[in-house]
Write an enzyme that holds these catalytic residues in place. Structure first.
Site, PDB file in Angstrom:
ATOM      1  N   PRO A  87       0.817  -1.221   0.000  1.00 30.55           N
ATOM      2  CG  PRO A  87      -0.240  -1.207   2.083  1.00 30.55           C
ATOM      3  CD  PRO A  87       0.564  -2.062   1.173  1.00 30.55           C
ATOM      4  CD  GLU A 114       1.336  -5.404  11.372  1.00 32.58           C
ATOM      5  OE1 GLU A 114       1.389  -4.175  11.257  1.00 32.58           O
ATOM      6  OE2 GLU A 114       0.278  -6.045  11.368  1.00 32.58           O
ATOM      7  NE  ARG A 152      -9.122  -6.559 -20.024  1.00 34.65           N
ATOM      8  CZ  ARG A 152      -9.499  -5.655 -20.896  1.00 34.65           C
ATOM      9  NH1 ARG A 152      -8.727  -4.620 -21.125  1.00 34.65           N
ATOM     10  NH2 ARG A 152     -10.640  -5.746 -21.536  1.00 34.65           N
ATOM     11  CG  ASP A 167     -10.330  -1.997 -22.387  1.00 32.71           C
ATOM     12  OD1 ASP A 167     -11.406  -2.481 -22.726  1.00 32.71           O
ATOM     13  OD2 ASP A 167      -9.300  -2.661 -22.152  1.00 32.71           O
TER      14      ASP A 167
HETATM   15  N1  ADE Z   1      -0.740  -5.306  -0.022  1.00 27.86           N
HETATM   16  C1  ADE Z   1      -1.552  -4.892   0.960  1.00 27.86           C
HETATM   17  N2  ADE Z   1      -2.305  -3.860   0.566  1.00 27.86           N
HETATM   18  C2  ADE Z   1      -1.954  -3.595  -0.723  1.00 27.86           C
HETATM   19  C3  ADE Z   1      -2.371  -2.626  -1.680  1.00 27.86           C
HETATM   20  N3  ADE Z   1      -3.279  -1.707  -1.405  1.00 27.86           N
HETATM   21  N4  ADE Z   1      -1.779  -2.660  -2.894  1.00 27.86           N
HETATM   22  C4  ADE Z   1      -0.840  -3.579  -3.166  1.00 27.86           C
HETATM   23  N5  ADE Z   1      -0.415  -4.511  -2.317  1.00 27.86           N
HETATM   24  C5  ADE Z   1      -0.966  -4.522  -1.088  1.00 27.86           C
END
Ligand code: ADE
Length: 225
Positions: A87, A114, A152, A167
């Protein structure tokens, strides 16, 4: 194109790739998907791949050893990209999907727990990608999002190559959202297909679709304009 996916759950990858258009892409040899089970590379007698964080705090951290050894064991093509799903990464979008589809090989590292020991970043220097501003339990969904959206764009993957060009976000639509589609019947319980789509005038149809794309994008995603 080769997708090497480093994961603790290869069955997630295998089950997705056993369905629908991705399955056909694998069968036709357009993509090759190799899940690597991180535990197979652990030198620990219990096949442990994680440990508690130095400095305290909750949760477990993915440790270096199995990740480094698995990464080093994967045969690299000349034109490859190594991606860590997190993330904290750059936000993923169609532009990156198209860019990645020019590579010969993607190595995708899925995390769990974590997070990653920071030395994985320092030592292996991956490109970090996030599929959205939310936290998943692991990187597998992210890896599959990349696998699917990149595939794709590969020639022959969709069967009818024009499809990917029309697309949403595509260059054919100048990065706009896709126009609405209709199929039979012409009149479904009083809901009618727009006349312009029935008259066979390709210029008018194309203009109508462009306008609809623009209208939809203005309303739903003005940030794209
Ligand atoms: N692993 C945990 N959350 C994630 C996300 N939002 N994007 C990519 N990998 C992740």
């Amino acid at each position: 194109m080769i997708f090497d996916i480093i994961t603790l759950f290869p069955e997630i990858i295998n089950s997705y790739c056993a369905c629908s258009i991705v399955k056909r892409g694998v069968e036709r040899g357009i993509i090759k998907v190799n899940p690597y089970n991180l535990r197979d590379y652990s030198t620990d007698k219990h096949k442990k791949v994680d440990d508690t964080p130095y400095g305290g705090g909750g949760g477990m951290v993915l440790a270096c050893q199995s990740v480094f050894d698995c990464y080093n064991a994967i045969k690299k093509e000349e034109n490859f990209e190594f991606i860590l799903l997190t993330p904290q990464g750059e936000p993923y979008n169609q532009k990156i999907a198209v860019e990645l589809s020019k590579k010969k090989q993607l190595i995708l590292l899925c995390g769990h727990y974590e997070g990653f020991d920071e030395r994985i970043r320092i030592g292996l220097n991956p490109r970090e990608i996030s599929i959205g501003d939310y936290v998943l339990t692991g990187g597998e969904l992210g890896a599959l999002v990349i696998l699917d959206s990149v595939s794709r764009n590969l020639e022959g993957f969709l069967g009818y190559d024009k499809c990917a060009l029309a697309d949403s976000f595509s260059s054919d639509l100048s990065g706009l959202l896709e126009y609405p589609h209709y199929t039979k019947p012409r009149d479904f319980r009083g809901l009618k297909v727009p006349e312009v789509l029935l008259n066979g005038n390709h210029k008018e149809i194309s203009e109508f679709r462009q306008q609809e794309s623009l209208k939809r994008t203005k309303k739903r995603r003005p940030d794209l304009l």
